[in-house]
Design a protein around this motif. Structure first.
Motif, PDB file in Angstrom:
ATOM      1  N   VAL A 177       0.849  -1.203   0.000  1.00  0.00           N
ATOM      2  CA  VAL A 177       0.000   0.000   0.000  1.00  0.00           C
ATOM      3  C   VAL A 177       0.878   1.243   0.000  1.00  0.00           C
ATOM      4  O   VAL A 177       0.624   2.208  -0.726  1.00  0.00           O
ATOM      5  N   LEU A 178       1.947   1.222   0.816  1.00  0.00           N
ATOM      6  CA  LEU A 178       2.848   2.380   0.864  1.00  0.00           C
ATOM      7  C   LEU A 178       3.504   2.628  -0.496  1.00  0.00           C
ATOM      8  O   LEU A 178       3.605   3.760  -0.952  1.00  0.00           O
ATOM      9  N   LEU A 179       3.916   1.550  -1.150  1.00  0.00           N
ATOM     10  CA  LEU A 179       4.521   1.692  -2.478  1.00  0.00           C
ATOM     11  C   LEU A 179       3.524   2.247  -3.479  1.00  0.00           C
ATOM     12  O   LEU A 179       3.845   3.115  -4.288  1.00  0.00           O
ATOM     13  N   ALA A 180       2.293   1.735  -3.406  1.00  0.00           N
ATOM     14  CA  ALA A 180       1.260   2.197  -4.342  1.00  0.00           C
ATOM     15  C   ALA A 180       0.979   3.677  -4.131  1.00  0.00           C
ATOM     16  O   ALA A 180       0.829   4.442  -5.088  1.00  0.00           O
ATOM     17  N   ILE A 181       0.920   4.092  -2.869  1.00  0.00           N
ATOM     18  CA  ILE A 181       0.667   5.513  -2.577  1.00  0.00           C
ATOM     19  C   ILE A 181       1.779   6.356  -3.191  1.00  0.00           C
ATOM     20  O   ILE A 181       1.552   7.413  -3.765  1.00  0.00           O
ATOM     21  N   VAL A 217      10.136   3.741   0.774  1.00  0.00           N
ATOM     22  CA  VAL A 217      10.096   2.295   0.920  1.00  0.00           C
ATOM     23  C   VAL A 217      11.082   1.723  -0.075  1.00  0.00           C
ATOM     24  O   VAL A 217      10.891   1.846  -1.271  1.00  0.00           O
ATOM     25  N   THR A 218      12.170   1.111   0.400  1.00  0.00           N
ATOM     26  CA  THR A 218      13.217   0.705  -0.541  1.00  0.00           C
ATOM     27  C   THR A 218      13.345  -0.808  -0.646  1.00  0.00           C
ATOM     28  O   THR A 218      14.372  -1.295  -1.065  1.00  0.00           O
ATOM     29  N   GLU A 219      12.320  -1.553  -0.276  1.00  0.00           N
ATOM     30  CA  GLU A 219      12.420  -3.012  -0.412  1.00  0.00           C
ATOM     31  C   GLU A 219      12.678  -3.359  -1.876  1.00  0.00           C
ATOM     32  O   GLU A 219      12.036  -2.849  -2.763  1.00  0.00           O
ATOM     33  N   TYR A 235       7.935  -2.834  -6.726  1.00  0.00           N
ATOM     34  CA  TYR A 235       8.620  -1.539  -6.713  1.00  0.00           C
ATOM     35  C   TYR A 235       9.262  -1.280  -8.073  1.00  0.00           C
ATOM     36  O   TYR A 235       9.119  -0.231  -8.675  1.00  0.00           O
ATOM     37  N   SER A 236       9.963  -2.314  -8.557  1.00  0.00           N
ATOM     38  CA  SER A 236      10.708  -2.166  -9.793  1.00  0.00           C
ATOM     39  C   SER A 236       9.799  -1.933 -10.993  1.00  0.00           C
ATOM     40  O   SER A 236      10.056  -1.070 -11.830  1.00  0.00           O
ATOM     41  N   VAL A 237       8.716  -2.696 -11.069  1.00  0.00           N
ATOM     42  CA  VAL A 237       7.822  -2.559 -12.223  1.00  0.00           C
ATOM     43  C   VAL A 237       7.084  -1.227 -12.179  1.00  0.00           C
ATOM     44  O   VAL A 237       6.954  -0.534 -13.190  1.00  0.00           O
ATOM     45  N   MET A 238       6.637  -0.828 -10.987  1.00  0.00           N
ATOM     46  CA  MET A 238       5.949   0.475 -10.857  1.00  0.00           C
ATOM     47  C   MET A 238       6.848   1.602 -11.358  1.00  0.00           C
ATOM     48  O   MET A 238       6.422   2.488 -12.078  1.00  0.00           O
TER      49      MET A 238
END
Length: 434
Positions: A76-80, A238-240, A245-248
């Motif tokens: 959710v944090l990544l999406a935000i 958020v750096t996981e 993350y990569s595709v976004m």
């Protein structure tokens, strides 16, 4: 550049079903590019003539039944951080759960617009029961059923109306080259190697930090924009190191570019995450060059590069007409080769074949191998023309377009590639009624 909509929520509320429903709006209008496997998590949707990207965050959370709350929180944090708009999906049959409340509180802390969507509303009784979700404090509700599609039209109308219509600054008409790939493969090192220290950012489009930045490269007889996403250099909150993350991050960069340099790590080879990014490149009809970085760190035998390239091309089939360059970004090995190939692919992407030449070649090829008859009907292809699109697309006019199946379209594509140079570029084949 299209907007990104992310579907968020706890497991089992129907995120993937809604995702499939949204991207099918596009499937009805634009033919699936031949041979591309449908990516589970990312798709394109079109509504009222407006195209946008859709991300299904559920697809990135492993083991959806007993998922850790922490894992959902990360998504959710990544999406935000990365999406333009958020669709928060809940389930009318379950009512408000503790996990819904957790997701809601994270969403309220962000600044992005949230569409609260109550799913599985299949009858009048559930229309009333859905009202309990006003308690989450997001104002308007959208009540729908992802399975049968009722109620999705209203949601799509409002989603599309909410996209920012900010004017994008006009840039000079130069090729746009993007460096994409998984985190830590050396993208920034390559960008710095290309630009040296003479970096000067010409303009950042639409002014937001998440949007793409265009840096002009103008030396050694090359003149193009390097497309970079600010976020690739500036690690977010958020750096996981995860696929989502990569595709976004890649989507934005890819959509702003003409040619993508997909960088992979020589030691690990091409992985599922690289294939996800490759699918995004292919689906957006962008040019492609594959860069194998850190090549100097690998032990070599006689045919190491040839064998390595063969493995890559097998993994990315059927789109195998792609240049592969072995480099070391750190030691600046074959950096000029990278630019040379990128510009060749750009030329291929804008190549236009005169209609007379196309018909001379392709009608002969079709005569040699006709489409197979279906239900006793013989397909007769009379004429072919290249469409006036940004990337190569060809229309074949015939009597029964619906009977021409994927294998024959692939044959036509392979013949076009054999007779004309389209290396590094996806080709679209459309059958039209004469």
């Amino acid at each position: 550049m299209s907007n990104i909509v992310a579907i968020v929520g706890r497991p089992n509320v129907g995120k993937s079903t809604l995702f499939n429903r949204l991207i099918e709006k596009r499937e009805a209008i634009v033919h699936e590019t031949s041979g591309v496997t449908r990516d589970r998590h990312y798709g394109k949707s079109i509504w009222n003539g407006v195209e946008f990207s859709v991300i299904d965050t559920g697809g990135y959370v492993e083991g959806s039944d007993d998922v850790f709350e922490e894992e959902i929180r990360k998504q959710v944090l990544l999406a935000i951080e990365e999406a333009d708009l958020l669709v928060f999906l809940v389930d009318v049959r379950e009512g408000i759960t503790e996990m819904d409340k957790t997701v809601a509180s994270i969403l309220r802390r962000g600044s992005k617009k949230v569409f609260l969507v109550v799913n599985k509303v299949d009858n009048n009784m559930q229309q009333y029961e859905a009202d309990v979700f006003y308690g989450l404090g997001f104002g308007d509700l959208y009540k729908l059923s992802s399975i049968n599609g009722s109620g999705t039209g209203e949601l799509l109308d409002d989603l599309v109306a909410s996209f920012s219509g900010e004017p994008v600054e006009e840039l000079p008409d130069l090729p746009r080259i993007a460096v994409v790939g998984r985190p830590n493969v050396g993208k920034s090192t390559l960008i710095n190697a290309l630009l040296g220290e003479e970096r000067h950012i010409v303009t950042s489009v639409a002014g937001t930090t998440r949007d793409s930045i265009f840096t002009r490269y103008n030396k050694y007889n090359y003149d193009f924009f390097l497309v970079d996403t600010a976020g690739i250099r500036k690690k977010g909150k958020v750096t996981e190191n995860i696929e989502f993350y990569s595709v976004m991050r890649s989507i934005r960069t890819i959509e702003s570019s003409d040619v993508c340099l997909l960088m992979i790590d020589a030691a690990s080879g091409i992985e599922s995450q690289d294939l996800s990014i490759l699918n995004v490149i292919h689906r957006n009809n962008k040019g492609l060059v594959i860069l194998v970085n850190k090549w100097d760190s690998l032990e070599k035998k006689t045919n190491t590069a040839r064998d390595y390239e063969k493995i890559i091309l097998e993994k990315i089939a059927p789109f195998r007409d792609v240049p592969v360059v072995f480099i070391s970004a750190l030691n600046k090995v074959r950096i000029h080769k990278v630019m040379e190939k990128a510009m060749e692919v750009h030329s291929n992407r804008i190549r236009k074949i005169p209609t007379s030449v196309l018909n001379d070649v392709m009608l002969k090829v079709i005569e040699d191998y006709q489409p197979p008859a279906i239900k006793g009907k013989y397909v007769k292809i009379k004429y072919v023309t290249q469409l006036p699109t940004h990337a190569p697309a060809f229309a074949f006019f015939c009597n029964f377009p619906q009977y021409v199946k994927e294998p024959y379209k692939r044959y036509l594509e392979n013949q076009i590639r054999q007779h004309f140079v389209f290396t590094g570029v996806p080709i679209q084949i459309f059958m039209r009624e004469k």
